[in-house]
Design an enzyme around this catalytic site. Sequence first.
Site, PDB file in Angstrom:
ATOM      1  N   ARG A  33       0.850  -1.196   0.000  1.00  0.00           N
ATOM      2  CA  ARG A  33       0.000   0.000   0.000  1.00  0.00           C
ATOM      3  C   ARG A  33       0.886   1.246   0.000  1.00  0.00           C
ATOM      4  NH1 ARG A  33      -5.078  -1.657   0.188  1.00  0.00           N
ATOM      5  NH2 ARG A  33      -5.444  -3.626   1.268  1.00  0.00           N
TER       6      ARG A  33
ATOM      7  N   VAL B 294      10.688   7.574  -7.129  1.00  0.00           N
ATOM      8  CA  VAL B 294      11.484   6.431  -6.664  1.00  0.00           C
ATOM      9  C   VAL B 294      12.026   5.716  -7.896  1.00  0.00           C
ATOM     10  CG1 VAL B 294      11.450   4.240  -5.420  1.00  0.00           C
ATOM     11  CG2 VAL B 294      10.112   6.182  -4.557  1.00  0.00           C
TER      12      VAL B 294
ATOM     13  N   HIS C 290       7.870   0.658 -10.744  1.00  0.00           N
ATOM     14  CA  HIS C 290       6.678   0.261  -9.991  1.00  0.00           C
ATOM     15  C   HIS C 290       5.441   0.739 -10.735  1.00  0.00           C
ATOM     16  CE1 HIS C 290       7.995   4.245  -8.614  1.00  0.00           C
ATOM     17  NE2 HIS C 290       6.716   4.535  -8.469  1.00  0.00           N
TER      18      HIS C 290
HETATM   19  P1  AMP Z   1       6.522   7.796  -8.173  1.00  0.00           P
HETATM   20  O1  AMP Z   1       7.990   7.418  -8.196  1.00  0.00           O
HETATM   21  O2  AMP Z   1       6.285   9.201  -8.620  1.00  0.00           O
HETATM   22  O3  AMP Z   1       5.679   6.821  -8.934  1.00  0.00           O
HETATM   23  O4  AMP Z   1       6.045   7.797  -6.670  1.00  0.00           O
HETATM   24  C1  AMP Z   1       6.543   6.904  -5.702  1.00  0.00           C
HETATM   25  C2  AMP Z   1       5.431   6.512  -4.773  1.00  0.00           C
HETATM   26  O5  AMP Z   1       5.982   5.698  -3.766  1.00  0.00           O
HETATM   27  C3  AMP Z   1       4.713   7.673  -4.067  1.00  0.00           C
HETATM   28  O6  AMP Z   1       3.313   7.555  -4.322  1.00  0.00           O
HETATM   29  C4  AMP Z   1       5.062   7.468  -2.590  1.00  0.00           C
HETATM   30  O7  AMP Z   1       4.003   7.829  -1.732  1.00  0.00           O
HETATM   31  C5  AMP Z   1       5.362   5.990  -2.535  1.00  0.00           C
HETATM   32  N1  AMP Z   1       6.288   5.584  -1.490  1.00  0.00           N
HETATM   33  C6  AMP Z   1       7.528   6.078  -1.258  1.00  0.00           C
HETATM   34  N2  AMP Z   1       8.103   5.458  -0.223  1.00  0.00           N
HETATM   35  C7  AMP Z   1       7.223   4.525   0.201  1.00  0.00           C
HETATM   36  C8  AMP Z   1       7.222   3.553   1.257  1.00  0.00           C
HETATM   37  N3  AMP Z   1       8.270   3.424   2.093  1.00  0.00           N
HETATM   38  N4  AMP Z   1       6.127   2.781   1.410  1.00  0.00           N
HETATM   39  C9  AMP Z   1       5.055   2.913   0.591  1.00  0.00           C
HETATM   40  N5  AMP Z   1       5.002   3.797  -0.413  1.00  0.00           N
HETATM   41  C10 AMP Z   1       6.049   4.603  -0.598  1.00  0.00           C
END
Ligand code: AMP
Length: 115
Positions: free
Chosen positions: A28, A92, A96
């Site tokens: 999540r 990130v 994903h």
């Molecule tokens: P993006 O790289 O723009 O697709 O976004 C990365 C997503 O990862 C964002 O929606 C963050 O809220 C989510 N995110 C980052 N770190 C974590 C974590 N430790 N656990 C869950 N979600 C995360």
Amino acid sequence: MSCIFCRIGKGEVPATKVHEDELVVVIRDIRPQAPTHLLVIPKEHIASLWDLENEALAGRLLQTSARVARAEGLERGWRLIANTREHGGQEVDHVHLHVLGGRALGPMLPGSHAH
Ligand code: AMP
Ligand code: ZN
């Protein structure tokens, strides 16, 4: 190893996992944008969709997205998003897929118009 999604895949950092197999983990999102907001993440470190050359893994990620959407009860529909590289808003740098659902999501992009 500083990649947060590699660390989650290895179980070194806690996350709410809704699915895990030998290749993929689904968690999540910590900042959910919809009632269901899941991240479908390969355990292998691949920087982005740009770098995803393994067709079998690409298929697995897509199929897993649909499976978890079904398990979440998203019969009314859902959306799959892959933010990719700088202009895609990727934060990130480990590939994903976002599975979003549980509400009407509206236009695909802020400022875009429904026809
Ligand atoms: P993006 O790289 O723009 O697709 O976004 C990365 C997503 O990862 C964002 O929606 C963050 O809220 C989510 N995110 C980052 N770190 C974590 C974590 N430790 N656990 C869950 N979600 C995360
Ligand atoms: Zn990684």
